[in-house]
Design an enzyme around this catalytic site. Structure first.
Site, mmCIF file in Angstrom:
data_model
loop_
_atom_site.group_PDB
_atom_site.id
_atom_site.type_symbol
_atom_site.label_atom_id
_atom_site.label_comp_id
_atom_site.label_asym_id
_atom_site.label_seq_id
_atom_site.Cartn_x
_atom_site.Cartn_y
_atom_site.Cartn_z
ATOM 1 N N LEU A 33 0.815 -1.219 0.000
ATOM 2 C CA LEU A 33 0.000 0.000 0.000
ATOM 3 C C LEU A 33 0.845 1.264 0.000
ATOM 4 C CD1 LEU A 33 -2.717 -1.134 2.563
ATOM 5 C CD2 LEU A 33 -2.746 -1.317 0.065
ATOM 6 N N HIS A 37 -3.449 4.280 -2.542
ATOM 7 C CA HIS A 37 -4.449 3.426 -1.885
ATOM 8 C C HIS A 37 -5.098 4.173 -0.713
ATOM 9 C CE1 HIS A 37 -1.562 0.197 -3.420
ATOM 10 N NE2 HIS A 37 -2.695 -0.134 -4.011
ATOM 11 N N LYS A 149 -5.909 5.888 -11.910
ATOM 12 C CA LYS A 149 -4.627 5.350 -12.383
ATOM 13 C C LYS A 149 -4.863 4.167 -13.322
ATOM 14 C CE LYS A 149 -0.281 3.813 -12.080
ATOM 15 N NZ LYS A 149 -0.308 2.471 -11.575
ATOM 16 N N ASP A 150 -5.828 3.317 -12.945
ATOM 17 C CA ASP A 150 -6.175 2.143 -13.758
ATOM 18 C C ASP A 150 -7.495 2.441 -14.471
ATOM 19 O OD1 ASP A 150 -4.095 0.002 -12.760
ATOM 20 O OD2 ASP A 150 -4.786 1.097 -11.010
ATOM 21 N N GLN A 153 -9.419 -0.375 -16.212
ATOM 22 C CA GLN A 153 -9.953 -1.301 -15.211
ATOM 23 C C GLN A 153 -11.264 -0.770 -14.630
ATOM 24 O OE1 GLN A 153 -7.582 -3.300 -11.981
ATOM 25 N NE2 GLN A 153 -8.283 -1.580 -10.774
ATOM 26 N N VAL A 176 -2.847 9.762 -7.610
ATOM 27 C CA VAL A 176 -1.902 10.348 -6.654
ATOM 28 C C VAL A 176 -0.496 10.167 -7.223
ATOM 29 C CG1 VAL A 176 -0.999 10.272 -4.298
ATOM 30 C CG2 VAL A 176 -3.430 9.850 -4.721
HETATM 31 P P1 AMP Z 1 -3.801 -2.265 -6.779
HETATM 32 O O1 AMP Z 1 -3.366 -2.565 -5.378
HETATM 33 O O2 AMP Z 1 -2.707 -1.927 -7.705
HETATM 34 O O3 AMP Z 1 -4.771 -3.286 -7.315
HETATM 35 O O4 AMP Z 1 -4.644 -0.925 -6.669
HETATM 36 C C1 AMP Z 1 -5.764 -0.855 -5.826
HETATM 37 C C2 AMP Z 1 -6.537 0.404 -6.134
HETATM 38 O O5 AMP Z 1 -5.688 1.536 -5.899
HETATM 39 C C3 AMP Z 1 -6.960 0.495 -7.601
HETATM 40 O O6 AMP Z 1 -8.287 1.023 -7.645
HETATM 41 C C4 AMP Z 1 -5.972 1.438 -8.187
HETATM 42 O O7 AMP Z 1 -6.470 2.154 -9.302
HETATM 43 C C5 AMP Z 1 -5.726 2.374 -7.019
HETATM 44 N N1 AMP Z 1 -4.453 3.078 -7.201
HETATM 45 C C6 AMP Z 1 -3.232 2.541 -7.425
HETATM 46 N N2 AMP Z 1 -2.307 3.504 -7.590
HETATM 47 C C7 AMP Z 1 -2.961 4.686 -7.480
HETATM 48 C C8 AMP Z 1 -2.558 6.050 -7.573
HETATM 49 N N3 AMP Z 1 -1.300 6.401 -7.801
HETATM 50 N N4 AMP Z 1 -3.498 6.997 -7.411
HETATM 51 C C9 AMP Z 1 -4.790 6.655 -7.187
HETATM 52 N N5 AMP Z 1 -5.234 5.393 -7.090
HETATM 53 C C10 AMP Z 1 -4.334 4.419 -7.233
#
Ligand code: AMP
Length: 290
Positions: A33, A37, A149-150, A153, A176
């Site tokens: 995290l 997150h 970011k995604d 998705q 972020v």
């Molecule tokens: P992940 O752990 O990579 O599956 O990400 C979990 C959630 O956090 C997803 O909805 C991602 O889009 C979000 N997330 C990851 N990196 C960022 C970021 N830099 N800014 C905003 N949300 C993020």
């Protein structure tokens, strides 16, 4: 913060919470995290109580040659961060709990899942949609929080929620970034030495496209050229894709007129990074969000 490892227990907890007429906010993650997150958690805390998070490194969304085995798993630090952020409960299932022997049902969001990220990572979005639907069934959230970011998705999840009539509101939160523009990602931990600085090339490429848009350029070939020029100038970077796509369908766009994304996937050394910029028409102007 309570840590819940079984589906039965998480479902029971969700059932009780709903019976109390409380509003469940849910932040699904794969762990490792960072502030991206935690921004989702913070937003969820504003809208909902309780807030549940999950950490599940979903094997079904990794290809055979991808980084599942070396993906960072700093569980203790993650638990501390979620505790500090006042998350009410963490759902932390094992892969065998989520995918018991004989598991054979998948969600496939057609079309959207085949483009861009889906093209580069076959089966990735099938894994994502399947696990997110399962998590929604288990955690029963009223609101679920995802990062822009995604972008692809989150679009696929919105499509699934709509198509399958799921009772959950998807909330999309801003990207972020580090002070130098690099989007926060668990995968940034892989960057070694000069790669960290080189990784800002994604942000710089998006900025170059933003600059073109601000001078009135709408032709996407020209925008793509501006991004590639920056990317190809970075010796540690190798481009997977640099495209402008429609924000709803993720189909290629010829001229920017509708809500669109500039989307990048770039290898920096061996690390594959993604980033994007939202381009939103606002009257005669464009609203650009990095
Ligand atoms: P992940 O752990 O990579 O599956 O990400 C979990 C959630 O956090 C997803 O909805 C991602 O889009 C979000 N997330 C990851 N990196 C960022 C970021 N830099 N800014 C905003 N949300 C993020």
């Amino acid at each position: 913060m309570e840590t819940i490892r079984t589906i039965a227990w998480m479902k029971e907890k969700a059932r009780e919470t709903r019976q109390e007429q409380r509003i469940i906010g849910f932040v699904p993650t794969m762990g490792a995290l960072h502030a991206g997150h935690l921004a989702l958690v913070e937003r969820a805390k504003k809208d909902c109580s309780p807030v549940y998070a999950s950490i599940f490194l979903n094997p079904k969304q990794f290809g055979p040659n991808e980084d599942l085995s070396r993906y960072p798993r700093p569980l203790e630090a993650d638990i501390e961060k979620l505790t500090d952020a006042k998350v009410d409960a963490l759902f932390l299932p094992e892969p065998t709990e989520v995918y018991p022997h004989g598991f054979s049902t998948y969600v496939h969001v057609e079309g959207l899942s085949e483009r861009l990220e889906g093209k580069s990572r076959p089966g990735h979005f099938r894994g994502v949609a399947t696990v997110v639907l399962k998590l929604f069934e288990i955690v029963q959230p009223h609101f679920a929080y995802f990062g822009r970011k995604d972008a692809q998705q989150v679009r696929i999840i919105q499509r699934m929620v709509h198509d399958l009539n799921l009772d959950v509101q998807i909330v999309v939160c801003p990207i972020v970034r580090e002070a130098d523009g690099l989007a926060l990602s668990s995968r940034n931990a892989y960057l070694e030495g000069d790669e960290r600085k080189a990784a800002t090339v994604l942000y710089r490429a998006l900025q170059a496209a933003a600059k073109e848009l601000n001078t009135g350029v709408r032709d996407t070939m020209e925008l793509q050229r501006a991004m590639l020029k920056v990317l190809e100038n970075e010796p540690l970077a190798r481009v997977d894709y640099a495209e402008i796509a429609d924000a709803e369908t993720f189909e290629p766009v010829v001229r920017v007129g509708r809500r669109s994304y500039a989307l990048l996937a770039v290898y920096v050394g061996k690390t594959r990074l993604i980033d994007n910029m939202l381009i939103e028409p606002a009257g005669d102007e464009l609203h650009i969000e990095l």
